[in-house]
Design a protein around this motif. Sequence first.
Motif, PDB file in Angstrom:
ATOM      1  N   MET A 146       0.847  -1.165   0.000  1.00 45.62           N
ATOM      2  CA  MET A 146       0.000   0.000   0.000  1.00 45.62           C
ATOM      3  C   MET A 146       0.893   1.227   0.000  1.00 45.62           C
ATOM      4  O   MET A 146       1.824   1.322   0.778  1.00 45.62           O
ATOM      5  N   SER A 147       0.595   2.151  -0.850  1.00 40.48           N
ATOM      6  CA  SER A 147       1.431   3.346  -0.945  1.00 40.48           C
ATOM      7  C   SER A 147       1.044   4.356   0.131  1.00 40.48           C
ATOM      8  O   SER A 147       0.053   4.202   0.833  1.00 40.48           O
ATOM      9  N   GLU A 148       1.829   5.393   0.244  1.00 42.19           N
ATOM     10  CA  GLU A 148       1.593   6.440   1.238  1.00 42.19           C
ATOM     11  C   GLU A 148       0.236   7.125   1.024  1.00 42.19           C
ATOM     12  O   GLU A 148      -0.407   7.526   1.976  1.00 42.19           O
ATOM     13  N   THR A 149      -0.204   7.256  -0.215  1.00 45.18           N
ATOM     14  CA  THR A 149      -1.463   7.959  -0.498  1.00 45.18           C
ATOM     15  C   THR A 149      -2.691   7.085  -0.253  1.00 45.18           C
ATOM     16  O   THR A 149      -3.789   7.588  -0.175  1.00 45.18           O
ATOM     17  N   GLN A 150      -2.514   5.789  -0.094  1.00 48.10           N
ATOM     18  CA  GLN A 150      -3.631   4.875   0.108  1.00 48.10           C
ATOM     19  C   GLN A 150      -3.712   4.380   1.558  1.00 48.10           C
ATOM     20  O   GLN A 150      -3.988   3.225   1.807  1.00 48.10           O
ATOM     21  N   LYS A 151      -3.500   5.260   2.500  1.00 50.12           N
ATOM     22  CA  LYS A 151      -3.544   4.860   3.908  1.00 50.12           C
ATOM     23  C   LYS A 151      -4.976   4.494   4.309  1.00 50.12           C
ATOM     24  O   LYS A 151      -5.939   5.098   3.868  1.00 50.12           O
ATOM     25  N   VAL A 152      -5.070   3.483   5.152  1.00 56.14           N
ATOM     26  CA  VAL A 152      -6.365   3.032   5.637  1.00 56.14           C
ATOM     27  C   VAL A 152      -6.815   3.968   6.749  1.00 56.14           C
ATOM     28  O   VAL A 152      -6.069   4.219   7.697  1.00 56.14           O
ATOM     29  N   LYS A 153      -8.038   4.476   6.617  1.00 59.19           N
ATOM     30  CA  LYS A 153      -8.573   5.354   7.655  1.00 59.19           C
ATOM     31  C   LYS A 153      -9.235   4.492   8.723  1.00 59.19           C
ATOM     32  O   LYS A 153     -10.157   3.734   8.446  1.00 59.19           O
ATOM     33  N   ARG A 154      -8.762   4.590   9.919  1.00 60.26           N
ATOM     34  CA  ARG A 154      -9.311   3.821  11.032  1.00 60.26           C
ATOM     35  C   ARG A 154     -10.455   4.602  11.672  1.00 60.26           C
ATOM     36  O   ARG A 154     -10.439   5.815  11.716  1.00 60.26           O
ATOM     37  N   PRO A 155     -11.452   3.892  12.197  1.00 58.98           N
ATOM     38  CA  PRO A 155     -12.565   4.574  12.860  1.00 58.98           C
ATOM     39  C   PRO A 155     -12.079   5.303  14.109  1.00 58.98           C
ATOM     40  O   PRO A 155     -11.164   4.846  14.793  1.00 58.98           O
ATOM     41  N   ASP A 156     -12.704   6.419  14.379  1.00 61.63           N
ATOM     42  CA  ASP A 156     -12.365   7.209  15.556  1.00 61.63           C
ATOM     43  C   ASP A 156     -12.886   6.487  16.805  1.00 61.63           C
ATOM     44  O   ASP A 156     -14.083   6.215  16.917  1.00 61.63           O
ATOM     45  N   PRO A 157     -12.025   6.140  17.753  1.00 58.64           N
ATOM     46  CA  PRO A 157     -12.473   5.406  18.946  1.00 58.64           C
ATOM     47  C   PRO A 157     -13.486   6.194  19.776  1.00 58.64           C
ATOM     48  O   PRO A 157     -14.364   5.606  20.404  1.00 58.64           O
ATOM     49  N   GLU A 158     -13.402   7.508  19.761  1.00 60.23           N
ATOM     50  CA  GLU A 158     -14.352   8.327  20.521  1.00 60.23           C
ATOM     51  C   GLU A 158     -15.758   8.214  19.931  1.00 60.23           C
ATOM     52  O   GLU A 158     -16.741   8.092  20.659  1.00 60.23           O
ATOM     53  N   ILE A 159     -15.861   8.203  18.614  1.00 63.23           N
ATOM     54  CA  ILE A 159     -17.161   8.057  17.961  1.00 63.23           C
ATOM     55  C   ILE A 159     -17.729   6.672  18.256  1.00 63.23           C
ATOM     56  O   ILE A 159     -18.927   6.522  18.541  1.00 63.23           O
ATOM     57  N   ALA A 160     -16.907   5.657  18.200  1.00 62.78           N
ATOM     58  CA  ALA A 160     -17.355   4.291  18.491  1.00 62.78           C
ATOM     59  C   ALA A 160     -17.831   4.176  19.936  1.00 62.78           C
ATOM     60  O   ALA A 160     -18.862   3.552  20.212  1.00 62.78           O
ATOM     61  N   ARG A 161     -17.114   4.785  20.860  1.00 59.31           N
ATOM     62  CA  ARG A 161     -17.492   4.742  22.281  1.00 59.31           C
ATOM     63  C   ARG A 161     -18.850   5.412  22.493  1.00 59.31           C
ATOM     64  O   ARG A 161     -19.727   4.880  23.177  1.00 59.31           O
ATOM     65  N   ARG A 162     -19.045   6.584  21.860  1.00 58.32           N
ATOM     66  CA  ARG A 162     -20.322   7.287  21.990  1.00 58.32           C
ATOM     67  C   ARG A 162     -21.467   6.471  21.405  1.00 58.32           C
ATOM     68  O   ARG A 162     -22.560   6.417  21.965  1.00 58.32           O
TER      69      ARG A 162
END
Length: 63
Positions: free
Chosen positions: A1-17
């Motif tokens: 995976m190249s630098e421009t195709q980084k995987v966006k991880r879910p925000d833990p704060e949004i998941a907690r809420r």
Amino acid sequence: MSETQKVKRPDPEIARRALEEARARRVAIDARTSDAPTEIDGRGGLDPARYGDWEIKGISSDF
């Protein structure tokens, strides 16, 4: 995976809420259904449609 195709991880704060909101909804629904009249000669246990879909033993299906 190249630098421009980084995987966006879910925000833990949004998941907690979201989990807290879901827990609060379940508590509110359970409080309303605990005051429901007792079913005579019913299947026993909690109302399988208490969350808006049919649920028995953790498996739900929506008609």
